[in-house]
Design a protein around this motif. Structure first.
Motif, PDB file in Angstrom:
ATOM      1  N   ALA A 125       0.854  -1.193   0.000  1.00  0.00           N
ATOM      2  CA  ALA A 125       0.000   0.000   0.000  1.00  0.00           C
ATOM      3  C   ALA A 125       0.884   1.235   0.000  1.00  0.00           C
ATOM      4  CB  ALA A 125      -0.907   0.007   1.227  1.00  0.00           C
ATOM      5  N   VAL A 126       0.351   2.315  -0.479  1.00  0.00           N
ATOM      6  CA  VAL A 126       1.082   3.578  -0.483  1.00  0.00           C
ATOM      7  C   VAL A 126       1.095   4.114   0.938  1.00  0.00           C
ATOM      8  CG1 VAL A 126       1.094   5.941  -1.366  1.00  0.00           C
ATOM      9  CG2 VAL A 126       0.366   4.058  -2.834  1.00  0.00           C
ATOM     10  N   SER A 127       2.255   4.482   1.396  1.00  0.00           N
ATOM     11  CA  SER A 127       2.356   5.040   2.745  1.00  0.00           C
ATOM     12  C   SER A 127       2.590   6.534   2.654  1.00  0.00           C
ATOM     13  CB  SER A 127       3.507   4.370   3.499  1.00  0.00           C
ATOM     14  OG  SER A 127       4.740   4.822   2.986  1.00  0.00           O
ATOM     15  N   ASP A 128       2.489   7.180   3.799  1.00  0.00           N
ATOM     16  CA  ASP A 128       2.733   8.620   3.845  1.00  0.00           C
ATOM     17  C   ASP A 128       4.175   8.958   3.529  1.00  0.00           C
ATOM     18  OD1 ASP A 128       0.101   9.124   4.468  1.00  0.00           O
ATOM     19  OD2 ASP A 128       0.452   9.141   6.634  1.00  0.00           O
ATOM     20  N   ASP A 129       5.071   7.966   3.588  1.00  0.00           N
ATOM     21  CA  ASP A 129       6.489   8.207   3.329  1.00  0.00           C
ATOM     22  C   ASP A 129       6.810   8.272   1.830  1.00  0.00           C
ATOM     23  OD1 ASP A 129       6.949   8.205   6.037  1.00  0.00           O
ATOM     24  OD2 ASP A 129       7.437   6.070   6.101  1.00  0.00           O
ATOM     25  N   ASP A 130       5.902   7.802   1.001  1.00  0.00           N
ATOM     26  CA  ASP A 130       6.148   7.812  -0.439  1.00  0.00           C
ATOM     27  C   ASP A 130       6.141   9.244  -0.953  1.00  0.00           C
ATOM     28  OD1 ASP A 130       6.364   5.073  -0.681  1.00  0.00           O
ATOM     29  OD2 ASP A 130       4.220   4.810  -1.043  1.00  0.00           O
ATOM     30  N   GLU A 131       7.215   9.610  -1.584  1.00  0.00           N
ATOM     31  CA  GLU A 131       7.349  10.955  -2.139  1.00  0.00           C
ATOM     32  C   GLU A 131       6.962  10.947  -3.605  1.00  0.00           C
ATOM     33  OE1 GLU A 131       8.230  13.871  -0.664  1.00  0.00           O
ATOM     34  OE2 GLU A 131       8.205  12.805   1.256  1.00  0.00           O
ATOM     35  N   PRO A 132       6.202  11.930  -4.044  1.00  0.00           N
ATOM     36  CA  PRO A 132       5.915  12.017  -5.480  1.00  0.00           C
ATOM     37  C   PRO A 132       7.213  12.234  -6.258  1.00  0.00           C
ATOM     38  CG  PRO A 132       4.633  13.648  -4.237  1.00  0.00           C
ATOM     39  CD  PRO A 132       5.602  12.996  -3.291  1.00  0.00           C
ATOM     40  N   GLN A 133       7.245  11.734  -7.466  1.00  0.00           N
ATOM     41  CA  GLN A 133       8.414  11.910  -8.323  1.00  0.00           C
ATOM     42  C   GLN A 133       8.067  12.833  -9.474  1.00  0.00           C
ATOM     43  OE1 GLN A 133      10.138   8.303  -9.768  1.00  0.00           O
ATOM     44  NE2 GLN A 133       9.954   7.259  -7.806  1.00  0.00           N
ATOM     45  N   THR A 134       8.976  13.702  -9.790  1.00  0.00           N
ATOM     46  CA  THR A 134       8.839  14.533 -10.980  1.00  0.00           C
ATOM     47  C   THR A 134       9.960  14.152 -11.921  1.00  0.00           C
ATOM     48  OG1 THR A 134       7.887  16.368  -9.732  1.00  0.00           O
ATOM     49  CG2 THR A 134       8.833  16.887 -11.882  1.00  0.00           C
ATOM     50  N   VAL A 135       9.588  13.766 -13.127  1.00  0.00           N
ATOM     51  CA  VAL A 135      10.560  13.393 -14.144  1.00  0.00           C
ATOM     52  C   VAL A 135      10.369  14.354 -15.308  1.00  0.00           C
ATOM     53  CG1 VAL A 135      11.334  11.589 -15.716  1.00  0.00           C
ATOM     54  CG2 VAL A 135      10.501  10.980 -13.439  1.00  0.00           C
ATOM     55  N   GLU A 136      11.423  15.041 -15.677  1.00  0.00           N
ATOM     56  CA  GLU A 136      11.359  15.949 -16.818  1.00  0.00           C
ATOM     57  C   GLU A 136      12.238  15.393 -17.919  1.00  0.00           C
ATOM     58  OE1 GLU A 136      12.162  19.972 -15.708  1.00  0.00           O
ATOM     59  OE2 GLU A 136      10.516  20.019 -14.275  1.00  0.00           O
ATOM     60  N   LEU A 137      11.619  15.160 -19.051  1.00  0.00           N
ATOM     61  CA  LEU A 137      12.346  14.632 -20.200  1.00  0.00           C
ATOM     62  C   LEU A 137      12.792  15.785 -21.094  1.00  0.00           C
ATOM     63  CD1 LEU A 137      10.063  11.572 -20.967  1.00  0.00           C
ATOM     64  CD2 LEU A 137      12.198  11.621 -19.691  1.00  0.00           C
ATOM     65  N   PRO A 138      13.835  15.597 -21.848  1.00  0.00           N
ATOM     66  CA  PRO A 138      14.364  16.705 -22.676  1.00  0.00           C
ATOM     67  C   PRO A 138      13.431  17.059 -23.830  1.00  0.00           C
ATOM     68  CG  PRO A 138      15.554  14.675 -23.117  1.00  0.00           C
ATOM     69  CD  PRO A 138      14.627  14.382 -21.981  1.00  0.00           C
ATOM     70  N   THR A 139      13.521  18.311 -24.210  1.00  0.00           N
ATOM     71  CA  THR A 139      12.851  18.795 -25.412  1.00  0.00           C
ATOM     72  C   THR A 139      13.925  19.399 -26.320  1.00  0.00           C
ATOM     73  OG1 THR A 139      12.444  20.960 -24.401  1.00  0.00           O
ATOM     74  CG2 THR A 139      10.665  19.315 -24.251  1.00  0.00           C
ATOM     75  N   ARG A 140      13.526  19.627 -27.569  1.00  0.00           N
ATOM     76  CA  ARG A 140      14.455  20.219 -28.526  1.00  0.00           C
ATOM     77  C   ARG A 140      13.699  21.254 -29.337  1.00  0.00           C
ATOM     78  NH1 ARG A 140      16.917  17.811 -33.879  1.00  0.00           N
ATOM     79  NH2 ARG A 140      14.776  17.247 -34.045  1.00  0.00           N
ATOM     80  N   PHE A 141      14.305  22.413 -29.532  1.00  0.00           N
ATOM     81  CA  PHE A 141      13.684  23.480 -30.318  1.00  0.00           C
ATOM     82  C   PHE A 141      14.150  23.387 -31.748  1.00  0.00           C
ATOM     83  CE2 PHE A 141      13.534  27.898 -31.909  1.00  0.00           C
ATOM     84  CZ  PHE A 141      12.174  28.098 -31.776  1.00  0.00           C
ATOM     85  N   ARG A 142      13.201  23.268 -32.662  1.00  0.00           N
ATOM     86  CA  ARG A 142      13.513  23.225 -34.081  1.00  0.00           C
ATOM     87  C   ARG A 142      12.984  24.512 -34.725  1.00  0.00           C
ATOM     88  NH1 ARG A 142      10.281  19.056 -36.895  1.00  0.00           N
ATOM     89  NH2 ARG A 142       9.081  20.784 -37.671  1.00  0.00           N
ATOM     90  N   PRO A 143      13.897  25.455 -34.998  1.00  0.00           N
ATOM     91  CA  PRO A 143      13.458  26.743 -35.558  1.00  0.00           C
ATOM     92  C   PRO A 143      12.900  26.623 -36.965  1.00  0.00           C
ATOM     93  CG  PRO A 143      15.851  26.690 -35.221  1.00  0.00           C
ATOM     94  CD  PRO A 143      15.310  25.364 -34.819  1.00  0.00           C
TER      95      PRO A 143
END
Length: 143
Positions: A125-143
């Motif tokens: 079960a999920v406990s109060d100790d479980d921290e949310p995770q944030t994962v940011e994947l790379p992006t690329r700018f194509r002009p």
């Protein structure tokens, strides 16, 4: 949606960092399909002082904006579009189009790995100790 809010925050932050005032009158949010994006683009183009550029937060909105701009061919040389998410044939558009690309397959793989790791964990079960995770994947700018 979380991603929509993040893209809008990035748009506003880019204005601040460039020293350009953000005008909320020009913001249109909540378009869930290309038909709605088409309609709000026509609204923007009908303003007394219409925008010279459009930022589209997803590929469906970009398609709708392009359909609206096709009705205003006189803007072909002056309108700039910056789109989040690439789409098929984007490189063939008659308007100046820049794309912020990301890899949707990698996004899916990352999400699947996270789900599998969660399922493989010894916890039942999920406990109060479980921290949310944030994962940011790379992006690329194509002009």
């Amino acid at each position: 949606m979380f991603t929509s809010r993040r893209r809008q925050q990035g748009f506003e932050r880019a204005h601040r960092e460039a020293g350009v005032e953000f005008d909320p009158v020009l913001l249109r949010a909540g378009q869930n399909d290309d038909a709605a994006a088409h309609d709000v683009t026509l609204e923007l183009l009908a303003l007394p002082d219409p925008p010279t550029a459009i930022f589209s937060a997803n590929n469906r909105n970009t398609v709708g904006a392009l359909r609206a701009l096709a009705q205003h061919r006189e803007l072909t040389d002056t309108m700039r579009i910056v789109a989040f998410d690439d789409f098929e044939l984007s490189s063939l558009m008659p308007f100046a189009l820049s794309v912020i690309e990301h890899d949707p397959r990698e996004l899916g793989r990352t999400a699947a790995r996270m789900v599998m790791a969660r399922l493989d964990s010894a916890r039942t079960a999920v406990s109060d100790d479980d921290e949310p995770q944030t994962v940011e994947l790379p992006t690329r700018f194509r002009p």
